[in-house]
Scaffold this active site. Sequence first.
Site, PDB file in Angstrom:
ATOM      1  N   ASP A  84      -2.220  -3.857   6.898  1.00 41.91           N
ATOM      2  CA  ASP A  84      -3.300  -4.600   6.248  1.00 41.91           C
ATOM      3  C   ASP A  84      -2.835  -5.788   5.434  1.00 41.91           C
ATOM      4  OD1 ASP A  84      -2.126  -2.742   4.302  1.00 41.91           O
ATOM      5  OD2 ASP A  84      -3.737  -3.404   2.974  1.00 41.91           O
ATOM      6  N   ASP A  97      -1.495   2.815   2.662  1.00 46.18           N
ATOM      7  CA  ASP A  97      -2.508   2.324   1.721  1.00 46.18           C
ATOM      8  C   ASP A  97      -3.246   1.115   2.295  1.00 46.18           C
ATOM      9  OD1 ASP A  97      -1.742   3.810  -1.034  1.00 46.18           O
ATOM     10  OD2 ASP A  97       0.091   3.206  -0.008  1.00 46.18           O
ATOM     11  N   ASP A 157       0.873   1.518   8.559  1.00 43.75           N
ATOM     12  CA  ASP A 157       0.970   1.465   7.106  1.00 43.75           C
ATOM     13  C   ASP A 157       0.046   2.552   6.567  1.00 43.75           C
ATOM     14  OD1 ASP A 157       1.552   0.301   4.480  1.00 43.75           O
ATOM     15  OD2 ASP A 157      -0.510  -0.451   4.569  1.00 43.75           O
TER      16      ASP A 157
END
Length: 240
Positions: free
Chosen positions: A174, A14, A12
Site C-alpha cells: 500500500d 498494515d 504487506d
Amino acid sequence: MKDLSGWTIAFDLDGTLVETAPDLIGTLNRLLALRGLPPRPVEAARHLVGHGATALLKDGFREAGANWDEAEQPALLAAFLEDYLARICDHSHVYPGVEAALDRLATRGAILCVATNKPTHLSLALFERLGLTDRFAAICGADAVSARKPDPAHIRETVLKAGGDPGRAVMVGDSITDVSAARATGVPVIVTTFGYTEIPAADLGGDALIDGFDVLEAAVDGIVAARLASPISPGYVPAS
C-alpha cells in the site's frame, strides 16, 4: 483459470491485509494521555501508520504539540510495544474479501507469504487473533530478514523462506516502501488504494491498482500473463 503453481504472492500487512490504524493510534493516544497531551483522531492520524513504531511516536508526539526528547525514545518505544501487544486486536480487522481472495489463490497453487516491517512477534500475534496464520508459508517482519523494506533483501528472503522463487513472485502493498522494495527486487507490485500512504496510490508507480480484494485475483492473473509473455525482464531472477 490458469494454475498458479510456482508463483509466490507476498503481502504487506498494515494497510494491505489488515486495517490496524485504530489500535496503533489507540496505543499512541494512551501514551499521549499519560503526559497530558491531546489524542489524535484516527482519521487525522492514519498517515502516521506504516513507517514503524518509532516514527509513529515521534510524529504523533509532535503533532500533539510535544517536543520529542530522544533520550525518552527507548522507554517510550518499550511502553508502546507493551501496550500495543496487549491491545493488538481490539479494533483491527482484515479488509473485506481478504480470506476469500487468499483461499482462491492458494487453491490455484500460489504460495502466500507476508513481508512486513512490523516486528515478527507482533505480526504473528495479530494473525493468530485474526485466524490468518495458517494461510501463509512464511511471515517475516524486518527482524526475520537481513534488511527491512525498501531493501530488496526483505522480499527476496521472505519468498525464499516460503519455498518460492523470487523470479516468479508478485508483491501486494500500500505504500512507496512496498513499491520501492518490489522495484529493487525486480518483482511486479499491486498497490491497494485503501492503505496508509501520503502519496496517492495511483502515483506510487505500481503495476496494478486494486480497490478491494475481490479484484486481486484478476490483477495477479494479468501480471502473471504479462510476465510469461516476456520472461526475461531486467531485475528478475530467472525461475529454475
